[in-house]
Design a protein around this motif. Structure first.
Motif, PDB file in Angstrom:
ATOM      1  N   GLU A  31      66.646  41.663 -33.580  1.00 33.13           N
ATOM      2  CA  GLU A  31      65.771  40.893 -32.534  1.00 33.13           C
ATOM      3  C   GLU A  31      65.038  42.105 -32.085  1.00 33.13           C
ATOM      4  OE1 GLU A  31      67.833  38.669 -29.725  1.00 33.13           O
ATOM      5  OE2 GLU A  31      68.671  37.054 -31.194  1.00 33.13           O
ATOM      6  N   GLN A  32      65.619  43.315 -31.375  1.00 31.70           N
ATOM      7  CA  GLN A  32      64.781  44.229 -30.848  1.00 31.70           C
ATOM      8  C   GLN A  32      63.905  45.005 -31.819  1.00 31.70           C
ATOM      9  OE1 GLN A  32      64.411  44.357 -27.549  1.00 31.70           O
ATOM     10  NE2 GLN A  32      66.297  42.632 -27.568  1.00 31.70           N
ATOM     11  N   SER A  47      60.852  43.041 -32.619  1.00 35.48           N
ATOM     12  CA  SER A  47      59.884  43.099 -31.616  1.00 35.48           C
ATOM     13  C   SER A  47      59.165  44.444 -31.679  1.00 35.48           C
ATOM     14  CB  SER A  47      60.556  42.967 -30.191  1.00 35.48           C
ATOM     15  OG  SER A  47      61.022  41.605 -29.900  1.00 35.48           O
ATOM     16  N   ALA A  52      57.343  41.331 -24.614  1.00 35.36           N
ATOM     17  CA  ALA A  52      58.603  41.395 -23.769  1.00 35.36           C
ATOM     18  C   ALA A  52      58.832  40.261 -23.056  1.00 35.36           C
ATOM     19  CB  ALA A  52      57.880  42.682 -22.666  1.00 35.36           C
ATOM     20  N   ARG A  53      57.787  39.283 -22.593  1.00 36.11           N
ATOM     21  CA  ARG A  53      57.990  38.066 -22.046  1.00 36.11           C
ATOM     22  C   ARG A  53      58.724  37.060 -22.891  1.00 36.11           C
ATOM     23  NH1 ARG A  53      53.136  34.424 -19.934  1.00 36.11           N
ATOM     24  NH2 ARG A  53      53.118  33.929 -22.448  1.00 36.11           N
ATOM     25  N   ASN A  56      61.059  37.849 -25.315  1.00 34.57           N
ATOM     26  CA  ASN A  56      62.413  38.473 -25.410  1.00 34.57           C
ATOM     27  C   ASN A  56      63.212  38.025 -24.267  1.00 34.57           C
ATOM     28  OD1 ASN A  56      61.963  40.009 -27.782  1.00 34.57           O
ATOM     29  ND2 ASN A  56      61.745  42.004 -26.915  1.00 34.57           N
ATOM     30  N   VAL A  57      62.647  38.128 -22.761  1.00 33.22           N
ATOM     31  CA  VAL A  57      63.289  37.671 -21.847  1.00 33.22           C
ATOM     32  C   VAL A  57      63.586  36.182 -21.662  1.00 33.22           C
ATOM     33  CG1 VAL A  57      62.978  39.909 -20.580  1.00 33.22           C
ATOM     34  CG2 VAL A  57      61.543  37.744 -20.300  1.00 33.22           C
ATOM     35  N   GLN A  58      62.589  35.494 -22.133  1.00 33.76           N
ATOM     36  CA  GLN A  58      62.815  33.935 -21.888  1.00 33.76           C
ATOM     37  C   GLN A  58      63.362  33.273 -23.377  1.00 33.76           C
ATOM     38  OE1 GLN A  58      58.502  32.770 -21.547  1.00 33.76           O
ATOM     39  NE2 GLN A  58      58.462  33.305 -19.382  1.00 33.76           N
ATOM     40  N   ILE A  92      65.535  30.159 -22.578  1.00 35.96           N
ATOM     41  CA  ILE A  92      65.148  29.452 -21.494  1.00 35.96           C
ATOM     42  C   ILE A  92      64.232  28.506 -21.896  1.00 35.96           C
ATOM     43  CG2 ILE A  92      64.047  29.847 -19.239  1.00 35.96           C
ATOM     44  CD1 ILE A  92      65.128  32.537 -19.237  1.00 35.96           C
TER      45      ILE A  92
END
Length: 293
Positions: A122-123, A126, A169-170, A172-174, A177
């Motif tokens: 995943e990283q 990105s 970045a957004r 990845n953090v979402q 969610i």
């Protein structure tokens, strides 16, 4: 004779015998001990990460080859696009970005199909997307149309790159969610395709567009900023992920064939038109949702 052992020898003994000597441990515990006893004082070619297997966190070593290899090819395509843009080979640079977009869609599907998803993948995906869809399109548009604008051209191209970084970045953090049926903001591959297709249209129809025309330069400056801002907006775009396992009416296939037939007549124009319609669809649906609320 000295019997002292170096830290490197001690670490090797741990990795060689800890799973074979009593008390026996499983691979998860073995990998934890390997990570704890590795002081990284030399060349290390290993990835140790925590994955979720059957609902439980498990420490594992290594990477999945197939999806990460496809991601590497996407990264290579983005890198080639940058080199081609700096040489003035704009059409090959644009095609390389399109290839990156195809590969970016393929690596995720291969990972899901092979059950080969991992935090490292995943990283890595990105980071590859940042180069292929954040940096490469900005350099392409800057080299093609914005360089005569000087600092204004640099600023417009950088806005797109920065927004691409914010978008990734957004995302990845979402993960986990937001609703997977929708993208929050324009997906970076599509934003890259929108600006790249515009360059291809300008090249194909240079006889009536004019590459260095002031109006065209201003249009490209505005276009790349708009696409960048759409990436970081809260506009929801349908992701089409449900179509993988969901049946649709047969007429949808016929419509798709008709659309493809139109696109084939002039591929860059067709792709740009479809991309613009998709970008506008999210804006229209968001405005309707706010009006009804």
């Amino acid at each position: 004779m000295s019997t002292e052992q170096s830290p490197h020898d001690t670490r090797n003994n741990i990795s060689d015998s800890v799973a074979t000597q009593p008390p026996f441990i499983n691979e998860h515990e073995f990998n934890i001990r390997l990570a704890d006893n590795d002081n990284y004082d030399g060349l290390t070619f290993e990835v140790i990460e925590t994955e979720v297997a059957e609902g439980k966190p498990v420490v594992s070593r290594g990477v999945y080859l197939a999806p990460n290899l496809i991601t590497t090819l996407s990264l290579l395509s983005g890198f080639f696009s940058i080199l081609a843009s700096t040489r003035g080979d704009f059409y090959p640079a644009a095609l390389a970005i399109f290839l990156s977009a195809i590969l970016d869609g393929a690596d995720g599907r291969v990972a899901r199909m092979l059950n080969a998803q991992s935090p490292f993948g995943e990283q890595y995906d990105s980071l590859a997307d940042m180069l292929a869809f954040g940096v490469a399109p900005a350099i392409l548009v800057y080299s093609f149309a914005l360089e005569p604008l000087g600092r204004i051209g640099i600023g417009c191209a950088f806005v797109f790159t920065a927004c691409g970084a914010f978008r990734l970045a957004r995302f990845n953090v979402q993960v986990g969610i937001v609703d997977k049926k929708y993208f929050v903001g324009l997906a970076s591959p599509l934003a890259a395709i929108l600006v790249t297709a515009a360059v291809m249209v300008a090249i194909d129809h240079n006889q009536w567009i004019g590459q260095q025309d002031n109006l065209i330069m201003a249009a490209f400056a505005a276009w790349i900023v708009i696409c960048g801002l759409l990436m970081v907006s809260n506009v929801k775009y349908y992701s089409f992920k449900e179509f993988d396992k969901k049946k649709v009416p047969f007429v949808a296939l016929i419509i798709a064939v008709l659309v493809l037939s139109i696109v084939i007549y002039d591929i860059p124009v067709g792709i740009l038109a479809i991309g613009i319609i998709y970008a506008l669809s999210g804006i229209v649906s968001t405005m309707k949702a706010k009006a009804s609320s």
